[in-house]
Design a protein around this motif. Structure first.
Motif, PDB file in Angstrom:
ATOM      1  N   UNK A 276       0.824  -1.210   0.000  1.00  0.00           N
ATOM      2  CA  UNK A 276       0.000   0.000   0.000  1.00  0.00           C
ATOM      3  C   UNK A 276       0.860   1.263   0.000  1.00  0.00           C
ATOM      4  N   UNK A 277       2.037   1.178   0.597  1.00  0.00           N
ATOM      5  CA  UNK A 277       2.942   2.332   0.644  1.00  0.00           C
ATOM      6  C   UNK A 277       3.378   2.724  -0.764  1.00  0.00           C
ATOM      7  N   UNK A 278       3.528   1.699  -1.629  1.00  0.00           N
ATOM      8  CA  UNK A 278       4.031   1.951  -2.988  1.00  0.00           C
ATOM      9  C   UNK A 278       2.921   2.091  -4.017  1.00  0.00           C
ATOM     10  N   UNK A 279       1.679   2.094  -3.541  1.00  0.00           N
ATOM     11  CA  UNK A 279       0.541   2.227  -4.453  1.00  0.00           C
ATOM     12  C   UNK A 279       0.632   3.569  -5.189  1.00  0.00           C
ATOM     13  N   UNK A 280       0.438   3.535  -6.489  1.00  0.00           N
ATOM     14  CA  UNK A 280       0.468   4.734  -7.341  1.00  0.00           C
ATOM     15  C   UNK A 280       1.848   5.401  -7.392  1.00  0.00           C
ATOM     16  N   UNK A 347      18.099  13.188   0.189  1.00  0.00           N
ATOM     17  CA  UNK A 347      17.189  12.112  -0.192  1.00  0.00           C
ATOM     18  C   UNK A 347      16.034  11.996   0.800  1.00  0.00           C
ATOM     19  N   UNK A 348      16.323  12.183   2.073  1.00  0.00           N
ATOM     20  CA  UNK A 348      15.294  12.140   3.120  1.00  0.00           C
ATOM     21  C   UNK A 348      14.216  13.189   2.850  1.00  0.00           C
ATOM     22  N   UNK A 349      14.647  14.402   2.540  1.00  0.00           N
ATOM     23  CA  UNK A 349      13.680  15.472   2.254  1.00  0.00           C
ATOM     24  C   UNK A 349      12.916  15.181   0.957  1.00  0.00           C
ATOM     25  N   UNK A 350      13.629  14.644  -0.017  1.00  0.00           N
ATOM     26  CA  UNK A 350      13.002  14.327  -1.302  1.00  0.00           C
ATOM     27  C   UNK A 350      11.947  13.231  -1.167  1.00  0.00           C
ATOM     28  N   UNK A 351      12.263  12.175  -0.446  1.00  0.00           N
ATOM     29  CA  UNK A 351      11.301  11.090  -0.241  1.00  0.00           C
ATOM     30  C   UNK A 351      10.086  11.587   0.535  1.00  0.00           C
ATOM     31  N   UNK A 352      10.345  12.371   1.593  1.00  0.00           N
ATOM     32  CA  UNK A 352       9.257  12.839   2.455  1.00  0.00           C
ATOM     33  C   UNK A 352       8.358  13.829   1.733  1.00  0.00           C
ATOM     34  N   UNK A 353       8.949  14.666   0.882  1.00  0.00           N
ATOM     35  CA  UNK A 353       8.175  15.715   0.213  1.00  0.00           C
ATOM     36  C   UNK A 353       7.470  15.229  -1.051  1.00  0.00           C
ATOM     37  N   UNK A 358       5.299  11.345   5.703  1.00  0.00           N
ATOM     38  CA  UNK A 358       6.459  11.626   6.547  1.00  0.00           C
ATOM     39  C   UNK A 358       6.772  10.502   7.520  1.00  0.00           C
ATOM     40  N   UNK A 359       5.746   9.833   8.070  1.00  0.00           N
ATOM     41  CA  UNK A 359       5.983   8.813   9.093  1.00  0.00           C
ATOM     42  C   UNK A 359       6.500   7.502   8.496  1.00  0.00           C
ATOM     43  N   UNK A 360       6.531   7.402   7.173  1.00  0.00           N
ATOM     44  CA  UNK A 360       6.995   6.172   6.516  1.00  0.00           C
ATOM     45  C   UNK A 360       8.516   6.139   6.419  1.00  0.00           C
ATOM     46  N   UNK A 361       9.159   7.312   6.350  1.00  0.00           N
ATOM     47  CA  UNK A 361      10.590   7.411   6.045  1.00  0.00           C
ATOM     48  C   UNK A 361      11.364   7.848   7.288  1.00  0.00           C
ATOM     49  N   UNK A 362      12.422   7.109   7.590  1.00  0.00           N
ATOM     50  CA  UNK A 362      13.348   7.481   8.668  1.00  0.00           C
ATOM     51  C   UNK A 362      14.759   7.586   8.115  1.00  0.00           C
ATOM     52  N   UNK A 363      15.626   8.253   8.878  1.00  0.00           N
ATOM     53  CA  UNK A 363      17.021   8.423   8.462  1.00  0.00           C
ATOM     54  C   UNK A 363      17.920   8.070   9.634  1.00  0.00           C
ATOM     55  N   UNK A 364      19.035   7.404   9.341  1.00  0.00           N
ATOM     56  CA  UNK A 364      19.948   6.951  10.388  1.00  0.00           C
ATOM     57  C   UNK A 364      21.397   7.204   9.980  1.00  0.00           C
TER      58      UNK A 364
END
Length: 889
Positions: A276-280, A347-353, A358-364
């Motif tokens: 579902x996260x990758x839908x569309x 990349x974190x900002x790009x994925x989130x935006x 926002x709650x799907x992506x984390x950075x470490x």
């Protein structure tokens, strides 16, 4: 007295209200995480090929371990630490626990004693193996001496004889109370988890073993000092040189459940399926790119799900989008690795935006908290502490991280199990693999073997795949490489659809070779001085008047000297390298971007480390020679965001290769210290073949192939011996560079079979090749900072401040912990360990993991401008007598 309501598991104080957690509640929370893990496997089960995670017995064993893992906290000394000494509950509990006072043994060791008593191998003979794994996992769920020592009940008794005897006696003497506590706990768990068979099975297994006879029998064996105590309850035998990854997955799941419960974060997000996260997603990518057809879709639609892939595609062509679509087919957790934090932050900002909630992506990575702090300041709801905990446990559906966080498990450090436990659930991306040398490549290859063994899917992406990876990734019959070192990858080369791939056919670079030094080392009585070839450098700056120029040097010392020569002669000259104060480095990068956007001419003098991490587009590059893959990576900063072929008569890449002597290029000492001399020499030969030609992407790939196909002399007898094992050598003293690198990697892989480190920090230092020293400079905070910085600087300079809690410091400075940590990082410099001798007199103490560098404000100004390198340090490192003389005068 009711133990079930009194016994505690932890106390959280700093940064929160004083909140004691009852032991039964912590057990419940850990089992909730086990439920999450099992549900995650069930709802995404079609993509998980690792059978152990689909085994009901695995989850039953995990539940047993979670129920028992903290029983060792039932002792006087532990409970006293987390209780308010005046509370009524402690007064009630203290009397009961008093016989266990003075038992100074870590709680996980005592918990393994409990597991020895409560799990009877004879009752469930078919569970004997699982019981041994449960005891050992409980013993190792925190770090202790048994990680490298023998895991054995007899060993524990011998090491802590008095303590273990007294503790088992305490259990025996108070069995009735303990029996009621355990019965109460199991009843609560049974009611709470009555719909979960694996937890009910675990409860029944413990309940069926609940009798005092085993405790009495163990006490008798201890008091009689019997030799066969090991047979009373066996522990799992771990071979650190040949780990059992099934056991490490089990241990990792135990620790992930425990740590996520303590951190109050979900172990896995189970409210939404991965698919579902990758839908569309395809539509979102097409919308972003502005096209109805994308090459990534054509390729990924033809790939079998969970297939491990090596993608070769040009820089800027959309490899990141390919990775997302590849994992959309896999429908797994995604762990995306890049070697550079700056690129990860982007990349974190790009994925989130652009692509995900926002709650799907984390950075470490080491400073990821700064990204979370900025997200919070954008009014996004965020708990930084919880986000960091979730990131460290690899809990999010999409995690962006540096390779040292996930690719060091082959070094067998303590804690690697938490990462290993996630491999079967994940798709893992390695971007920019060409940045790693043979030693680091060996570690990655060894770790990839573990990932593939556990059913993990891997995508390697690169613009320029180093040829020495190929025999390990794809196999090559011309090499005799053992099967254990081979991986299973399919290569996808965008050459097959080149006309549809952005930047593939674009000709962006034309090189000019200069047979001279850009910077040279001149020998003097006291050592060496650095001499800049100012005449030729300024000739090229004049030749390219009005153009933005990027000057790349091979080390910091050279960069500083070139900067000094240019800063007063030209406007807008900037120095960038890895040992600048972080805040100043960021300020310069932002100023450079602003000036470029205003079409002002800039000259940037930088090192080989910074050029890959800064997304800037220059007209011209003047660079020292380096290995061919490093050269091509540098060129990526030139003519970067252009849509037309480069068609100027003048070259846009000028490479100073050094002077020739007897027909051979002389490689200067600074370059030799960083790079393989053999590769640099062969790089010069190939560069000259392509001079004055406008280069395409295929040309640049061909250059790499040509360099590694060159023959070099073999000057290492051990490497010659290793090479002869895997390849027929045509000449006794010569071999292709590619063959030597393959032999070196194979030798490293043999070594890694018997290698381990104790701590993750040791593994990270090995991977990064340097043990960096983090240095904070309070004097710069005073001259460059605001009022909070100045107040914070005073605290940092006080040697006693390291003993203060962050809560105490927050109150003194009137700023939050994470904001203060950000400032601490902003005024820090990471420098190599080999500078320690030069730093020693200037470092007086540590503060929160940073060495505190004490300098005058005048010296701080120099560091702010130039950063830290050896000559700067020597200028600062005056004797104490000189400082004293200054003060007296």
């Amino acid at each position: 007295m009711n133990l079930i309501d009194l016994l505690r598991a932890k106390s959280e104080r700093e940064g929160k209200e004083d909140k004691n957690t009852i032991l039964k509640d912590h057990v419940i929370e850990t089992l909730e995480r086990a439920k999450q893990l099992k549900k995650f496997v069930e709802i995404n089960g079609n993509t998980i090929t690792y059978s152990l995670l689909k085994d009901e017995e695995f989850f039953t064993a995990l539940a047993i371990a979670l129920i028992l893992h903290d029983f060792g906290k039932i002792n006087y000394d532990f409970q006293r630490k987390i209780y308010d000494k005046e509370s009524d509950d402690w007064i009630k509990l203290r009397r009961f626990l008093k016989p266990s006072r003075g038992i100074n043994v870590r709680h996980e060791i005592l918990s393994s004693v409990w597991a020895s008593i409560l799990l009877d191998d004879n009752t469930y003979s078919d569970w004997k193996d699982w019981f041994s794994k449960i005891r050992t996992a409980i013993l190792l769920h925190h770090y202790n001496e048994y990680y490298i020592g023998e895991k054995d009940l007899m060993e524990i008794v011998q090491n802590y004889f008095e303590n273990v005897r007294n503790y088992v006696k305490f259990i025996v003497d108070n069995w009735r109370e303990f029996e009621k506590f355990i019965d109460d706990l199991l009843n609560i768990l049974c009611e709470k988890f009555n719909d979960k068979d694996f937890i009910k099975n675990a409860i029944n297994d413990i309940r069926n073993n609940l009798n005092s006879e085993r405790a009495k029998a163990l006490l008798e064996m201890i008091e009689n000092r019997e030799d066969d105590i090991s047979e009373f309850a066996e522990f799992y035998k771990i071979d650190n040189e040949n780990p059992n990854y099934d056991f490490l997955v089990f241990l990792g799941c135990l620790r992930r459940c425990d740590y996520s419960a303590s951190g109050e974060v979900d172990l896995e997000k189970v409210e939404i399926e991965i698919k579902e996260i990758y839908k569309n997603l395809k539509e979102r990518i097409k919308e972003k790119i502005g096209t109805k057809s994308i090459w990534q879709e054509k390729l990924t639609d033809a790939i079998e799900p969970l297939k491990s892939i090596v993608l070769v595609a040009p820089t800027g062509s959309g490899k990141t989008e390919f990775a997302l679509l590849w994992n959309a087919n896999n429908t797994r957790k995604l762990i995306y690795t890049l070697p550079l934090r700056v690129a990860l932050n982007d990349l974190f900002r790009r994925f989130s935006d652009k692509y995900f909630d926002n709650e799907i992506v984390n950075i470490l990575h080491s400073t990821a908290f700064i990204e979370y702090l900025e997200e919070e300041q954008k009014s996004k709801v965020l708990n930084i502490e919880m986000q960091l905990t979730a990131s460290k446990l690899l809990s999010s559906p999409i995690l962006l991280t540096t390779p040292d966080q996930v690719f060091l498990t082959s070094l067998n450090y303590y804690g690697s199990d938490k990462v290993i436990a996630v491999y079967p659930l994940s798709s893992i991306v390695i971007d920019e693999i060409q940045t790693y040398d043979p030693e680091m490549s060996s570690i990655i290859i060894k770790t990839l073997q573990i990932i593939q063994r556990l059913g993990g899917a891997v995508l390697v992406m690169t613009a320029t795949l180093p040829p020495y990876f190929e025999p390990f990734f794809f196999g090559d019959e011309s090499y005799n490489i053992p099967e254990e070192f081979k991986l299973e990858f399919e290569k996808i080369d965008t050459r097959i659809i080149r006309d549809n791939v952005k930047n593939y056919n674009l000709k962006r670079h034309k090189i000019e070779i200069v047979n001279d030094w850009l910077v040279d080392y001149v020998e003097e009585e006291s050592g060496y001085s650095i001499e800049v070839n100012s005449r030729k450098l300024e000739k090229y700056l004049k030749k390219y008047e009005g153009k933005n120029v990027f000057i790349v040097l091979n080390n910091v010392s050279k960069a500083i000297e070139v900067y000094k020569k240019l800063r007063d002669k030209y406007p807008n000259v900037f120095l960038l390298h890895s040992r600048l104060v972080e805040k100043e480095k960021d300020r310069r990068i932002n100023e450079i971007k602003e000036k470029l956007n205003r079409n002002e001419r800039v000259i940037v003098v930088a090192t080989q480390i910074i050029e890959a991490s800064v997304d800037l587009d220059f007209d011209i590059m003047i660079t020292e020679v380096s290995p061919i893959d490093s050269q091509i990576q540098r060129w990526g900063r030139v003519y970067r965001n252009r849509s037309q072929h480069y068609d100027d008569d003048l070259s846009n890449i000028v490479i100073f290769v050094g002077k020739s002597k007897d027909g051979k290029v002389e490689i200067d000492k600074g370059t030799r210290a960083i790079y393989d001399k053999r590769v640099v020499e062969k790089t010069v030969e190939v560069l000259k073949e392509f001079e004055e030609k406008t280069l395409s992407y295929d040309d640049e790939r061909e250059m790499i192939k040509k360099v590694f196909d060159k023959n070099v002399e073999i000057d290492n007898p051990e490497l010659f011996k290793e090479l002869s094992k895997i390849k027929k050598i045509q000449k006794d003293n010569e071999a292709r560079l590619k063959d030597l690198y393959v032999a070196e990697i194979k030798r490293n892989l043999e070594f890694l079979k018997y290698f381990s480190v104790e701590k993750k920090s040791q593994a990270q230092r090995l991977f990064r090749r340097i043990a960096g020293i983090l240095v904070v400079i309070p004097a710069i905070m005073r001259i460059d900072g605001d009022e909070i910085d100045k107040a914070f600087a005073e605290i940092i300079e006080n040697p006693e401040s390291d003993n203060k809690t962050w809560k105490e410091i927050e109150n003194e400075v009137n700023a939050r912990k994470w904001e203060l940590k950000k400032r601490l990082y902003q005024y820090s410099v990471n420098i190599p360990i080999f500078y320690w001798e030069d730093l020693a007199k200037l470092i007086k103490h540590e503060f929160k993991g940073f060495y505190v560098l004490k300098v005058s404000e005048e010296d701080a100004e120099k560091i702010l401008e130039y950063g830290i390198e050896r000559n700067v340090l020597k200028a600062l490192n005056r004797s104490e007598e000189e400082y004293l003389e200054e003060i007296l005068l």
